[in-house]
Design an enzyme around this catalytic site. Structure first.
Site, PDB file in Angstrom:
ATOM      1  N   ASP A 469       0.835  -1.204   0.000  1.00  0.00           N
ATOM      2  CA  ASP A 469       0.000   0.000   0.000  1.00  0.00           C
ATOM      3  C   ASP A 469       0.872   1.258   0.000  1.00  0.00           C
ATOM      4  O   ASP A 469       2.070   1.208   0.304  1.00  0.00           O
ATOM      5  CB  ASP A 469      -0.875  -0.043   1.264  1.00  0.00           C
ATOM      6  CG  ASP A 469      -2.174   0.734   1.127  1.00  0.00           C
ATOM      7  OD1 ASP A 469      -2.312   1.501   0.165  1.00  0.00           O
ATOM      8  OD2 ASP A 469      -3.038   0.571   2.015  1.00  0.00           O
ATOM      9  N   ASP A 531     -10.658   2.143  -3.272  1.00  0.00           N
ATOM     10  CA  ASP A 531     -11.204   1.901  -1.942  1.00  0.00           C
ATOM     11  C   ASP A 531     -12.722   1.956  -1.970  1.00  0.00           C
ATOM     12  O   ASP A 531     -13.375   1.618  -0.991  1.00  0.00           O
ATOM     13  CB  ASP A 531     -10.673   2.940  -0.945  1.00  0.00           C
ATOM     14  CG  ASP A 531      -9.387   2.460  -0.292  1.00  0.00           C
ATOM     15  OD1 ASP A 531      -9.060   1.270  -0.439  1.00  0.00           O
ATOM     16  OD2 ASP A 531      -8.710   3.283   0.352  1.00  0.00           O
TER      17      ASP A 531
HETATM   18  C1  DGJ Z   1      -5.825   1.834   1.934  1.00  0.00           C
HETATM   19  C2  DGJ Z   1      -6.186   0.613   1.152  1.00  0.00           C
HETATM   20  O1  DGJ Z   1      -6.666   0.982  -0.099  1.00  0.00           O
HETATM   21  C3  DGJ Z   1      -7.195  -0.197   1.928  1.00  0.00           C
HETATM   22  O2  DGJ Z   1      -7.605  -1.304   1.178  1.00  0.00           O
HETATM   23  C4  DGJ Z   1      -6.602  -0.617   3.242  1.00  0.00           C
HETATM   24  O3  DGJ Z   1      -5.530  -1.493   3.004  1.00  0.00           O
HETATM   25  C5  DGJ Z   1      -6.133   0.609   4.002  1.00  0.00           C
HETATM   26  N1  DGJ Z   1      -5.284   1.438   3.221  1.00  0.00           N
HETATM   27  C6  DGJ Z   1      -5.409   0.203   5.266  1.00  0.00           C
HETATM   28  O4  DGJ Z   1      -4.857   1.265   5.901  1.00  0.00           O
END
Ligand code: DGJ
Length: 711
Positions: A469, A531
């Site tokens: 991430d 997201d």
């Molecule tokens: C952003 C990601 O896109 C989410 O899927 C998740 O992993 C969060 N970060 C966790 O902090």
């Protein structure tokens, strides 16, 4: 194929030609990019530009000719492909042809991801500007089987003093007068890569650009220039995809004579690079593609190319495990027992991989701390990562883990030990976004730290999947050009780690789909698309993401209803339907499902296992455009045309509505196909040319999934 014939160089792909001409004075012109030309008298092409304007003299400036790699400040006064201030303090340049060579195989960029392939050929053209004392090498990778040309440039300072490069595009193309539009993909967090079309009138520089650090939620490094009337199946389309994860620009401008110049490369905004004597600068690769038949052909071209010649992971060419991720199921609030309960139930449903997301390390119970402290929080996970992975493996699942290795929380042991490792300027307090700072990957010691830490983590437990991430934009850059230095460091880290752990499936992520680009795909064959996991929002996101990126790279999960990002209520069927043509998984607390829902999940998992191979290798056809209609639909046809997966969703219910006939593509028109669900039999020709009427349930967001099998 690459043919050098006198002063003309002709590159040919499967159905495309790219033709350059060297003038008597050594200037390199760009004569044609488009449909394949077999038999053409190129000599007439060079003069038509000038004669078309009614000028009689040969001495007219370069301004009227189509330039291959336009210089700054000489007699082409349009937008340049490069700009370098030489040791004498001026930036005027005219680099002229010296030689060209043809190499076997795809020659790439040294420190950046790029296409590979022994079956390709590479043309290398050397230009020289003796007055500004610089050399430019232009590279063109050509595959006989593809309609693409991959371009990059290397700029060398041949003088004995520093020179300053402030603009270095990877590719520039001058297209003949036409009625064009630019299609680009822009958005924000939760609304990534929406599709926009903009007309290109004379004199406006239309630029899809991003200077926020990563390739960005806001603008993707992919854009198309198309005939004004082009669509999915019609019209000339010129596409530009940059293999790069930092600040980028794709710019198009129609000049005074109606010629359209398109450039793609590193964003000159905030860019500057000092070249010491004999230093060279290499641009990233821009992969350009042409289709005479609309966007669909462009997409299928990039999909195959990127799976076969960009993605290095062996997982690119393997079926992906059906996963369950705990993020939307638990967020930070979990214990080992809670996770194992989810994993146990997931195993019962046939799910193959359990992924532990954020919150397992340091003292991280929210997003305020601990990035950089990559040691397990024993209060939450007493058996450690290794112990948890073993328990998950015992249940019959693979184990995967979330990390965010480019970041550092000010509240972390790492920051307390190395405050100087965060990206910041000398005198200003750096800005925190999501309570975090960025590690300075332009420094090799910081890169080494990240490589060693992640390598240790991967060696100490049976981790078979990593979600990588990156949750913030880049501020406080200490100098112009820092973003490129950071991006090079990032690639060094990603390439070292992914090469050291070739069996691990890596998934890219950046606060959702903030870094969905070919640079990341070179290392990580799938990327979390957004997201926003709402099935209806995902229709647009996935529809337009597929314009350039293979469906197997688009990570898509079934999440809870009401949806956490927008509160929408949808059926489990619609949620899974929207995710099937992607890297499929679940992201919810499966232990909270009703028995009926759980049985449905079991059926879905079995269904995915049955179709995922041909979804990954097949051809994508977009059937219904959610940007222009109340419907969204796509189809994936297996390579041998024996199976087809169709997804269609009617977005809002309409009383007495006239549902359109759905016409399929890519089938064998002489064959007959059976619908697996209903047993009904159709001719391939009927499915494609007459179409079938789809019945949708009488409710909002009603989706249908149909699989056809050849009989
Ligand atoms: C952003 C990601 O896109 C989410 O899927 C998740 O992993 C969060 N970060 C966790 O902090």
């Amino acid at each position: 194929m690459i043919i050098k014939n006198g002063n003309t160089i002709h590159l040919q792909g499967r159905d495309i030609s790219y033709i350059m001409h060297i003038t008597d004075e050594g200037d390199l012109l760009n004569l044609h990019f488009g449909r394949k030309l077999e038999d053409f008298d190129y000599s007439s092409m060079t003069d038509e530009w000038r004669e078309g304007l009614g000028f009689a003299t040969n001495a007219f400036p370069l301004d009227v000719y189509p330039q291959e790699y336009p210089a700054y400040g000489y007699t082409d006064l349009r937008e340049p492909a490069y700009r370098i201030t030489n040791k004498y303090g001026d930036s005027v340049s005219r680099a002229r042809f010296v030689k060209c060579e043809i190499h076997e195989g795809a020659m790439g960029t040294a420190d950046m991801p790029c296409l590979f392939g022994k079956e390709a050929r590479t043309l290398e053209i050397t230009l020289q500007d003796d007055i500004s004392e610089l050399e430019i090498r232009l590279y063109y990778v050509v595959f006989d089987e593809y309609n693409i040309i991959a371009r990059h440039a290397v700029i060398v300072n041949k003088s004995d003093a520093d020179a300053e490069l402030t603009c270095a595009y990877s590719a520039s193309v001058d297209l003949p007068m036409g009625d064009y539009k630019m299609v680009h993909f822009a958005g924000t967090w939760g609304r990534e890569r929406e599709m926009f079309s903009t007309p290109l009138p004379q004199g406006l520089n239309v630029e899809a650009e991003n200077a926020r650090g990563g390739s960005g939620h806001q603008v993707n490094p992919f854009a198309m220039i198309a005939d004004a009337g082009a669509d999915e199946t019609h019209g000339n389309v010129y596409a530009f995809s940059l293999i790069y994860s930092g600040n980028h620009s794709t710019a198009a401008k129609v000049d005074q004579f109606g010629i359209l110049r398109v450039r793609q490369g590193i964003n000159p905004r905030g860019f500057s690079w000092t070249l010491k004597p004999n230093d060279s600068f290499c641009t990233p690769q821009s992969v350009i593609c042409f289709s005479q038949n609309g966007y669909g052909d462009i997409s299928r071209e990039y999909h195959k190319l990127y799976v076969n010649h960009l993605m290095r992971s062996k997982w690119a060419r393997k079926d992906r495990p059906v996963l369950i991720n705990n993020w939307e199921g638990t967020y930070f609030d979990f214990t080992e027992e809670k996770l194992l309960n989810i994993a146990r139930k997931a195993a019962e449903a046939g799910i193959e991989l359990f992924v532990l997301d954020d919150g397992w390390f340091g003292s991280r119970n929210d997003d305020k701390s601990s990035l950089g402290d990559w040691f397990v929080n024993k209060n939450k996970l007493p058996s450690g990562i290794d112990g948890l992975a073993k328990k998950v493996n015992t249940l019959g699942l693979k184990f995967g883990l979330w990390i965010e290795p480019e970041m550092i929380s000010p509240n972390s042991d790492l920051y307390r030990a190395h405050p100087g490792w965060a990206v910041k300027t000398a005198r200003r307090e750096p800005v925190e976004i999501r309570n975090q700072l960025i590690l300075d990957l332009s420094r090799s010691d910081v890169c080494d730290y990240v490589i060693n830490t992640i390598s240790k983590m991967l060696s100490e437990a049976n981790i078979e999947y990593i979600k990588w991430d990156m949750n913030r934009q880049m501020t406080d850059m200490p100098y112009e050009g820092f973003n490129h230095a950071y991006t090079l460091g990032l690639y060094k880290v990603m390439s070292t780690i992914t090469q050291s752990f070739p069996n691990v499936l890596f998934e890219g992520c950046s606060a959702g789909g903030g870094r969905f680009d070919p640079g990341i795909l070179a290392y990580m064959p799938q990327i979390w698309a957004s997201d926003n996991s709402d099935a209806v929002a995902r229709l647009k996101i996935q529809y337009s993401t597929s314009m350039c990126y293979p469906v197997s790279s688009i990570s898509a999960h079934v999440t809870a209803s009401p949806n956490h990002q927008c509160g929408r209520i949808t059926t489990l069927e619609t949620r899974a339907g929207a995710a099937y043509a992607g890297a499929f998984g679940y992201e919810l607390d499966i232990t909270k499902m009703t028995d009926t829902e759980f049985e449905e999940v079991k059926r879905q998992v079995e269904f995915v296992k049955n179709i995922r191979s041909f979804i990954r290798t097949g051809d994508l056809y977009r059937l219904q455009n959610p940007y222009e209609s109340n419907y969204c639909g796509w189809e994936v046809v297996s390579e041998d045309k024996s199976r087809a997966f169709v997804f269609t969703c009617k977005i809002l219910a309409v009383a007495q509505s006239k549902n359109p006939w759905l016409k399929l593509f890519g089938l064998d028109e002489k064959a007959r196909y059976r619908s697996v669900e209903t047993g009904e039999i159709y001719g391939g020709d009927m499915l494609m040319y007459r179409g079938i009427r789809i019945n949708y349930d009488m409710r909002d967001f009603a989706a249908r999934v149909i699989v056809f099998e050849k009989i």
